[in-house]
Design a protein around this motif. Sequence first.
Motif, PDB file in Angstrom:
ATOM      1  N   ASN A   1     -59.718  -1.952 -72.378  1.00  0.00           N
ATOM      2  CA  ASN A   1     -58.955  -0.851 -71.799  1.00  0.00           C
ATOM      3  C   ASN A   1     -59.623  -0.171 -70.617  1.00  0.00           C
ATOM      4  O   ASN A   1     -58.949   0.399 -69.761  1.00  0.00           O
ATOM      5  CB  ASN A   1     -58.670   0.211 -72.870  1.00  0.00           C
ATOM      6  N   ALA A   2     -60.944  -0.196 -70.601  1.00  0.00           N
ATOM      7  CA  ALA A   2     -61.640   0.560 -69.561  1.00  0.00           C
ATOM      8  C   ALA A   2     -61.806  -0.294 -68.310  1.00  0.00           C
ATOM      9  O   ALA A   2     -62.489  -1.287 -68.313  1.00  0.00           O
ATOM     10  CB  ALA A   2     -63.005   1.012 -70.062  1.00  0.00           C
ATOM     11  N   GLN A   3     -61.145   0.087 -67.266  1.00  0.00           N
ATOM     12  CA  GLN A   3     -61.269  -0.602 -65.997  1.00  0.00           C
ATOM     13  C   GLN A   3     -61.845   0.359 -64.967  1.00  0.00           C
ATOM     14  O   GLN A   3     -61.309   1.437 -64.743  1.00  0.00           O
ATOM     15  CB  GLN A   3     -59.908  -1.103 -65.521  1.00  0.00           C
ATOM     16  N   GLU A   4     -62.942  -0.061 -64.367  1.00  0.00           N
ATOM     17  CA  GLU A   4     -63.550   0.797 -63.372  1.00  0.00           C
ATOM     18  C   GLU A   4     -62.693   0.801 -62.106  1.00  0.00           C
ATOM     19  O   GLU A   4     -62.181  -0.225 -61.676  1.00  0.00           O
ATOM     20  CB  GLU A   4     -64.962   0.300 -63.039  1.00  0.00           C
ATOM     21  N   ASN A   5     -62.588   1.992 -61.505  1.00  0.00           N
ATOM     22  CA  ASN A   5     -61.847   2.102 -60.263  1.00  0.00           C
ATOM     23  C   ASN A   5     -62.571   1.351 -59.157  1.00  0.00           C
ATOM     24  O   ASN A   5     -63.798   1.313 -59.111  1.00  0.00           O
ATOM     25  CB  ASN A   5     -61.697   3.579 -59.876  1.00  0.00           C
ATOM     26  N   GLU A   6     -61.801   0.726 -58.292  1.00  0.00           N
ATOM     27  CA  GLU A   6     -62.386   0.003 -57.165  1.00  0.00           C
ATOM     28  C   GLU A   6     -62.730   1.008 -56.074  1.00  0.00           C
ATOM     29  O   GLU A   6     -61.851   1.686 -55.539  1.00  0.00           O
ATOM     30  CB  GLU A   6     -61.401  -1.042 -56.641  1.00  0.00           C
ATOM     31  N   MET A   7     -64.018   1.113 -55.744  1.00  0.00           N
ATOM     32  CA  MET A   7     -64.492   2.125 -54.810  1.00  0.00           C
ATOM     33  C   MET A   7     -65.081   1.483 -53.561  1.00  0.00           C
ATOM     34  O   MET A   7     -65.689   0.419 -53.611  1.00  0.00           O
ATOM     35  CB  MET A   7     -65.566   2.990 -55.473  1.00  0.00           C
ATOM     36  N   ILE A   8     -64.908   2.166 -52.436  1.00  0.00           N
ATOM     37  CA  ILE A   8     -65.586   1.825 -51.180  1.00  0.00           C
ATOM     38  C   ILE A   8     -66.351   3.063 -50.747  1.00  0.00           C
ATOM     39  O   ILE A   8     -65.764   4.147 -50.620  1.00  0.00           O
ATOM     40  CB  ILE A   8     -64.573   1.432 -50.084  1.00  0.00           C
ATOM     41  N   GLU A   9     -67.653   2.932 -50.525  1.00  0.00           N
ATOM     42  CA  GLU A   9     -68.471   4.062 -50.094  1.00  0.00           C
ATOM     43  C   GLU A   9     -69.257   3.678 -48.853  1.00  0.00           C
ATOM     44  O   GLU A   9     -70.057   2.751 -48.880  1.00  0.00           O
ATOM     45  CB  GLU A   9     -69.415   4.507 -51.215  1.00  0.00           C
ATOM     46  N   ILE A  10     -69.011   4.405 -47.759  1.00  0.00           N
ATOM     47  CA  ILE A  10     -69.685   4.133 -46.493  1.00  0.00           C
ATOM     48  C   ILE A  10     -70.052   5.449 -45.817  1.00  0.00           C
ATOM     49  O   ILE A  10     -69.169   6.226 -45.451  1.00  0.00           O
ATOM     50  CB  ILE A  10     -68.799   3.296 -45.545  1.00  0.00           C
TER      51      ILE A  10
ATOM     52  N   LYS B   1     -65.979   8.222 -49.252  1.00  0.00           N
ATOM     53  CA  LYS B   1     -65.739   7.534 -50.514  1.00  0.00           C
ATOM     54  C   LYS B   1     -64.242   7.315 -50.673  1.00  0.00           C
ATOM     55  O   LYS B   1     -63.464   8.270 -50.648  1.00  0.00           O
ATOM     56  CB  LYS B   1     -66.298   8.340 -51.688  1.00  0.00           C
ATOM     57  N   ILE B   2     -63.854   6.052 -50.833  1.00  0.00           N
ATOM     58  CA  ILE B   2     -62.439   5.691 -50.971  1.00  0.00           C
ATOM     59  C   ILE B   2     -62.226   5.080 -52.346  1.00  0.00           C
ATOM     60  O   ILE B   2     -62.827   4.063 -52.676  1.00  0.00           O
ATOM     61  CB  ILE B   2     -62.026   4.679 -49.881  1.00  0.00           C
ATOM     62  N   ASP B   3     -61.400   5.718 -53.139  1.00  0.00           N
ATOM     63  CA  ASP B   3     -61.038   5.203 -54.455  1.00  0.00           C
ATOM     64  C   ASP B   3     -59.719   4.448 -54.300  1.00  0.00           C
ATOM     65  O   ASP B   3     -58.651   5.054 -54.231  1.00  0.00           O
ATOM     66  CB  ASP B   3     -60.893   6.366 -55.453  1.00  0.00           C
ATOM     67  N   LYS B   4     -59.819   3.114 -54.239  1.00  0.00           N
ATOM     68  CA  LYS B   4     -58.616   2.316 -54.005  1.00  0.00           C
ATOM     69  C   LYS B   4     -57.674   2.342 -55.194  1.00  0.00           C
ATOM     70  O   LYS B   4     -56.456   2.225 -55.027  1.00  0.00           O
ATOM     71  CB  LYS B   4     -59.012   0.868 -53.684  1.00  0.00           C
ATOM     72  N   THR B   5     -58.227   2.492 -56.398  1.00  0.00           N
ATOM     73  CA  THR B   5     -57.394   2.505 -57.598  1.00  0.00           C
ATOM     74  C   THR B   5     -56.571   3.786 -57.677  1.00  0.00           C
ATOM     75  O   THR B   5     -55.362   3.761 -57.928  1.00  0.00           O
ATOM     76  CB  THR B   5     -58.262   2.357 -58.851  1.00  0.00           C
ATOM     77  N   ALA B   6     -57.227   4.921 -57.473  1.00  0.00           N
ATOM     78  CA  ALA B   6     -56.547   6.216 -57.555  1.00  0.00           C
ATOM     79  C   ALA B   6     -55.953   6.656 -56.219  1.00  0.00           C
ATOM     80  O   ALA B   6     -55.257   7.663 -56.163  1.00  0.00           O
ATOM     81  CB  ALA B   6     -57.511   7.284 -58.059  1.00  0.00           C
ATOM     82  N   ARG B   7     -56.272   5.891 -55.138  1.00  0.00           N
ATOM     83  CA  ARG B   7     -55.792   6.195 -53.798  1.00  0.00           C
ATOM     84  C   ARG B   7     -56.187   7.610 -53.387  1.00  0.00           C
ATOM     85  O   ARG B   7     -55.362   8.427 -52.985  1.00  0.00           O
ATOM     86  CB  ARG B   7     -54.269   5.985 -53.687  1.00  0.00           C
ATOM     87  N   ARG B   8     -57.488   7.869 -53.476  1.00  0.00           N
ATOM     88  CA  ARG B   8     -58.041   9.173 -53.093  1.00  0.00           C
ATOM     89  C   ARG B   8     -59.212   8.952 -52.139  1.00  0.00           C
ATOM     90  O   ARG B   8     -59.899   7.932 -52.208  1.00  0.00           O
ATOM     91  CB  ARG B   8     -58.507   9.957 -54.321  1.00  0.00           C
ATOM     92  N   VAL B   9     -59.422   9.926 -51.253  1.00  0.00           N
ATOM     93  CA  VAL B   9     -60.483   9.812 -50.253  1.00  0.00           C
ATOM     94  C   VAL B   9     -61.282  11.115 -50.196  1.00  0.00           C
ATOM     95  O   VAL B   9     -60.699  12.209 -50.205  1.00  0.00           O
ATOM     96  CB  VAL B   9     -59.901   9.520 -48.846  1.00  0.00           C
ATOM     97  N   TRP B  10     -62.614  10.963 -50.165  1.00  0.00           N
ATOM     98  CA  TRP B  10     -63.498  12.110 -49.989  1.00  0.00           C
ATOM     99  C   TRP B  10     -64.349  11.892 -48.751  1.00  0.00           C
ATOM    100  O   TRP B  10     -64.856  10.794 -48.521  1.00  0.00           O
ATOM    101  CB  TRP B  10     -64.423  12.287 -51.193  1.00  0.00           C
ATOM    102  N   VAL B  11     -64.501  12.939 -47.963  1.00  0.00           N
ATOM    103  CA  VAL B  11     -65.375  12.901 -46.797  1.00  0.00           C
ATOM    104  C   VAL B  11     -66.436  13.970 -46.994  1.00  0.00           C
ATOM    105  O   VAL B  11     -66.126  15.164 -47.058  1.00  0.00           O
ATOM    106  CB  VAL B  11     -64.586  13.156 -45.492  1.00  0.00           C
TER     107      VAL B  11
END
Length: 229
Positions: free
Chosen positions: A126-135, A139-149
């Motif tokens: 059941n536990a699936q880690e969110n796919e993240m991009i950090e540069i 930080k871009i959370d592709k699973t939750a479609r959220r972005v932090w700067v």
Amino acid sequence: MSRILIVEDEESIADLEKDYLEINGYEVEIENRGDAGLKRALEEDFDLFILDLMLPEVDGFEICKQVRQTKNIPILMVSAKKDDIDKIRGLGLGADDYITKPFSPSELVARVKAHLARYERLIGTNAQENEMIEIRGIKIDKTARRVWVNNEEKSFTTKEFDLLAFLAQNPNHVFTKEELFSKIWDMESIGDIATVTVHIKKIREKIEYNTAKPQYIETIWGVGYRFKV
């Protein structure tokens, strides 16, 4: 190594349980009072709880009830009470198993192994880690479609997010406006490449410190754009 908390006021029983579990490779902690056991159960990370029913200060029922409000790990209740009503109550509060004293230590170990294996399978499914991009602060959370700067969340439209995520997951690759339009809008540009320019402008306003000197999305004159890392 799985970590187990035993809350048992009979020290000889607790020590025996601990010995057998440690022989089988588990890390085991003991608390002899219900209030102390409850505090540790709520504040620390354990993989399984073994709760005696009758405990000083706070009984096993109350511990089970409170733990179940925040944690989903296996709970085994242990009691000298053989009444079905106690078993029903314990299981109804969220306990995963109910063992009646006296029992063999090997039976306890077997049940602990079974419940830990079942729980590990469950969370593995059941536990699936969110796919993240950090540069560099983004930080871009592709699973939750959220972005932090720089730890501040920014709001993006659907296409703005798709375009940013696509560029970020293909760093240092130069894409033409036509290629980006085809990838993000899933159609031929047909003169609509200005849409890409507008979306790049809006994205820069949200992620760049200085839009006149972009640090993330660069314009490659005469070609297109790239996400610089």
